[in-house]
Design an enzyme around this catalytic site. Structure first.
Site, mmCIF file in Angstrom:
data_model
loop_
_atom_site.group_PDB
_atom_site.id
_atom_site.type_symbol
_atom_site.label_atom_id
_atom_site.label_comp_id
_atom_site.label_asym_id
_atom_site.label_seq_id
_atom_site.Cartn_x
_atom_site.Cartn_y
_atom_site.Cartn_z
ATOM 1 C CG ASN A 208 40.435 63.620 79.623
ATOM 2 O OD1 ASN A 208 39.983 63.419 78.651
ATOM 3 N ND2 ASN A 208 40.272 62.440 80.476
ATOM 4 C CE LYS A 286 34.905 77.434 95.653
ATOM 5 N NZ LYS A 286 34.449 78.638 95.675
#
Ligand code: C5P
Length: 402
Positions: A208, A286
């Site tokens: 955030n 990944k």
């Protein structure tokens, strides 16, 4: 605050030496008394006369000056101090301190010193990062020398980076802290700050926009008031606040573990913007894009509530627990409900709707919700708000039995 405490200030030869004048001024405003040593380099940047005028006492410069030694020998200069402060501390003087050299008055006084030492390094950013300087600073820290700064920003050499002398007031506050002054002396405080990053895979995360400015400012203000502060900080662009033990973490789970490890504490301030959810499982590799394939679905799990966990009644509950509530509507009403739900003593409620610019901005505007109701505070800088909060904490804990 520092009434009658004596500081031996050593001003070494860096461009930031002029700021030492402000350290003297602000220190005297807070009751500190100064004796000054200027290194040869220091005396090239500020004159003994200007230093002495501000300090109200003579500035010493020469080891082998007969008049200086007769009047005030280098041994007496340190014996009569409660604290030795080196500001600015240059790479050269730091190296001399680390290696025990004594070829001028400043280095000789430092070698003969048995008082607490605070250094405020200041130099070019590349110089500061040099492994030699870092090793010397680590050596000094391991011997108990306390550092304040350096900060990041524009440097006098035209470059930008770490190396700026800490602000004079921060230096004075660090000195006061070591001298054991301040209304929160003897109390332990724990602060969480910044966002958390919840890993999706080794390169991606959910996070955030919290800057950590408010939480870091609170940690620093608590330390300036004499508290022993542990800051558990998520990833931010900020430097570690002066005078705090800073533990760097990424995820909510790590933040909780870091916070629990810092208990017991007298004061807990939960200023972090903790991610409510995390990916239920972090991919080991990944995640691959598959041409034409559907995007991955990420299943979420709920994160632990750090504030509610630490605020729950129990033997380790801090005496004062303060949470934040970032709301976009019905700020006081929602925050009052949150205070009850999380069982904290106070909630600082702020309106973070986009128009207020609170997230990442320099200012904050809060309502302070306590057991007795809501107080509306004016819009303040995050630093000013931190000071005001710390003053309220000091006032509240003053009357509570330890
Ligand atoms: O529930 P909400 O996230 O709005 O509550 C905000 C307050 O709770 C803040 O003080 C924040 O630091 C704290 N909090 C926490 N752990 C969480 C979520 C919020 O400590 N997982």
């Amino acid at each position: 605050m520092g009434a009658g405490k004596r500081v031996l200030l050593i001003i070494a030869g860096g461009i930031a030496a002029y700021k030492a004048l402000d350290v003297i001024r602000r220190g005297r405003e807070r009751g500190l008394e100064f004796r000054i040593i200027l290194t040869k380099g220091g005396a090239e940047f500020v004159t003994p006369l200007s230093v002495a005028s501000l300090a109200g006492s003579k500035a010493y410069t020469e080891l082998f000056s007969l008049t200086d030694e007769a009047e005030m020998g280098h041994i007496r200069l340190v014996r009569e101090a409660d604290l030795v402060l080196v500001a600015p501390a240059t790479a050269d003087l730091i190296a001399k301190m680390a290696h025990g050299l004594a070829d001028d008055l400043a280095s000789t006084a430092l070698l003969a010193n048995d008082r607490p030492v605070l250094i405020a390094p200041s130099m070019n950013a590349v110089m500061w990062q040099n492994p030699a300087v870092q090793a010397n600073v680590a050596t000094l820290r391991a011997r108990g020398v306390v550092t304040v700064g350096p900060g990041a920003g524009d440097l006098a050499c035209g470059e930008v980076g770490d190396g700026r002398l800490a602000e004079p007031l921060d230096i004075v506050n660090a000195a006061l802290r070591i001298l054991g002054d301040g209304p929160l002396k003897g109390l332990k405080a724990l602060v969480t700050s910044g966002p958390t990053y919840e890993a999706i895979d080794p390169v991606r995360f959910i996070g955030n926009r919290s800057s950590g400015k408010q939480g870091h400012a609170i940690a620093e203000a608590l330390a300036a008031a004499g508290a022993e502060v542990t800051l558990v900080a998520g990833p931010t662009a900020l430097g570690d606040p002066a005078g705090c033990k800073t533990v760097h973490i990424e995820s909510a789970a790590e933040m909780l573990a870091g916070a629990l490890k810092a208990l017991p504490a007298d004061i807990f301030i939960a200023a972090a913007a903790v991610s409510d959810w995390r990916p239920a499982a972090e991919a080991g590799q990944k995640m691959k894009k598959r041409d034409g394939g559907a995007p991955p679905r990420i299943e979420l799990a709920t994160n632990p509530d750090i504030l509610a966990t630490i605020s729950a009644p129990g033997p380790k509950r801090p005496r004062l627990v303060v949470g934040f509530a970032a709301e976009t509507e019905k700020v006081v009403e929602h925050a009052t409900a949150k205070r009850a739900k999380k069982q904290c003593d106070w909630i600082l409620a702020n309106d973070v709707s986009a128009a207020t610019g609170t997230f990442g901005g320099a200012d904050n505007k809060v309502h302070v919700i306590t057991a007795t109701g809501a107080e509306e505070w004016p819009r303040l800088s995050k630093t000013e708000l931190a000071r005001r909060l710390v003053a309220k904490i000091a006032e509240t804990l003053k009357d509570k039995a330890r």
